[in-house]
Design a protein around this motif. Structure first.
Motif, mmCIF file in Angstrom:
data_model
loop_
_atom_site.group_PDB
_atom_site.id
_atom_site.type_symbol
_atom_site.label_atom_id
_atom_site.label_comp_id
_atom_site.label_asym_id
_atom_site.label_seq_id
_atom_site.Cartn_x
_atom_site.Cartn_y
_atom_site.Cartn_z
ATOM 1 N N UNK A 14 0.823 -1.035 0.138
ATOM 2 C CA UNK A 14 -0.044 0.052 0.002
ATOM 3 C C UNK A 14 0.971 1.219 0.050
ATOM 4 N N UNK A 15 0.952 1.932 -1.239
ATOM 5 C CA UNK A 15 1.815 3.047 -1.345
ATOM 6 C C UNK A 15 0.956 4.405 -1.003
ATOM 7 N N UNK A 16 1.513 4.980 0.019
ATOM 8 C CA UNK A 16 0.824 6.562 0.354
ATOM 9 C C UNK A 16 1.584 7.632 0.223
ATOM 10 N N UNK A 47 5.138 4.929 3.033
ATOM 11 C CA UNK A 47 4.719 6.408 3.090
ATOM 12 C C UNK A 47 5.595 7.501 2.544
ATOM 13 N N UNK A 48 5.153 7.918 1.388
ATOM 14 C CA UNK A 48 5.871 8.943 0.747
ATOM 15 C C UNK A 48 5.660 10.374 1.177
ATOM 16 N N UNK A 49 6.578 10.993 1.818
ATOM 17 C CA UNK A 49 6.677 12.023 2.485
ATOM 18 C C UNK A 49 7.269 13.269 1.816
ATOM 19 N N UNK A 50 7.820 13.093 0.471
ATOM 20 C CA UNK A 50 8.255 14.020 -0.233
ATOM 21 C C UNK A 50 7.501 15.475 -0.367
ATOM 22 N N UNK A 51 6.316 15.325 -0.421
ATOM 23 C CA UNK A 51 5.370 16.570 -0.439
ATOM 24 C C UNK A 51 5.092 17.174 0.795
ATOM 25 N N UNK A 52 5.660 16.495 1.713
ATOM 26 C CA UNK A 52 5.166 17.215 3.175
ATOM 27 C C UNK A 52 6.244 18.455 3.416
ATOM 28 N N UNK A 53 5.726 19.504 3.675
ATOM 29 C CA UNK A 53 6.528 20.784 3.997
ATOM 30 C C UNK A 53 6.557 20.855 5.283
ATOM 31 N N UNK A 80 9.399 7.056 3.321
ATOM 32 C CA UNK A 80 10.329 7.455 2.224
ATOM 33 C C UNK A 80 10.273 8.908 1.830
ATOM 34 N N UNK A 81 11.139 9.325 1.229
ATOM 35 C CA UNK A 81 11.378 10.486 0.496
ATOM 36 C C UNK A 81 11.271 11.578 1.476
ATOM 37 N N UNK A 100 11.848 2.031 9.538
ATOM 38 C CA UNK A 100 12.524 1.973 8.639
ATOM 39 C C UNK A 100 12.087 3.499 7.653
ATOM 40 N N UNK A 101 13.389 4.030 7.568
ATOM 41 C CA UNK A 101 13.178 5.469 7.136
ATOM 42 C C UNK A 101 14.304 5.655 5.948
ATOM 43 N N UNK A 102 13.605 5.833 4.782
ATOM 44 C CA UNK A 102 14.793 6.246 3.746
ATOM 45 C C UNK A 102 14.806 7.632 3.072
ATOM 46 N N UNK A 103 15.404 8.305 3.001
ATOM 47 C CA UNK A 103 15.390 9.894 2.502
ATOM 48 C C UNK A 103 15.013 9.477 0.916
ATOM 49 N N UNK A 104 15.670 8.820 0.304
ATOM 50 C CA UNK A 104 15.484 8.604 -1.340
ATOM 51 C C UNK A 104 14.733 7.303 -1.474
ATOM 52 N N UNK A 105 13.877 7.446 -2.425
ATOM 53 C CA UNK A 105 13.185 6.386 -2.944
ATOM 54 C C UNK A 105 13.860 5.342 -3.552
ATOM 55 N N UNK A 106 13.249 4.475 -3.583
ATOM 56 C CA UNK A 106 14.086 3.112 -4.171
ATOM 57 C C UNK A 106 14.029 3.517 -5.875
ATOM 58 N N UNK A 107 15.260 3.487 -6.235
ATOM 59 C CA UNK A 107 15.527 3.755 -7.883
ATOM 60 C C UNK A 107 16.043 5.112 -7.885
#
Length: 110
Positions: A14-16, A47-53, A80-81, A100-107
């Protein structure tokens, strides 16, 4: 500020994707969206947080609760992100030691 939450199936996960600010006003909506997913048996939630300011303690509390629920139901939870700012927040609070926290997305190359 509004929050946009998009949930989709990606492979067996489930990709959020979250966009906007997570604070005392938007955290209830985030919890409402993520709680049913976290209660699924053996869910793999990304959970992709790239768009969270912005993220405050209320938002951190939501993520802690969702993380615990996913674990209780034998699933996996990954953030992620994260921006440098969010990464630092999770580090300072000690959450980066248990989640588990990753700054960059896989790929991603950069």
């Amino acid at each position: 500020m509004n929050i946009l939450i998009d949930v989709r199936d990606l492979n067996d996960s489930k990709y959020v994707t979250i966009r906007g600010e997570i604070d005392v006003y938007t955290a209830p909506e985030l919890k409402e969206q993520l709680l049913p997913i976290s209660e699924m048996e053996k869910v793999n939630m990304i959970v992709d947080l790239r768009g969270v300011s912005y993220l405050d303690s209320t938002g951190l509390g939501v993520f802690i609760g969702i993380f615990k629920n996913v674990q209780k139901n034998h699933g996996e939870f990954k953030l992620v992100g994260l921006s440098e700012r969010l990464e630092r927040l999770f580090s300072i609070t000690g959450l980066s030691e248990i989640m588990t926290i990753e700054r960059k997305l896989e790929g991603e190359l950069t």
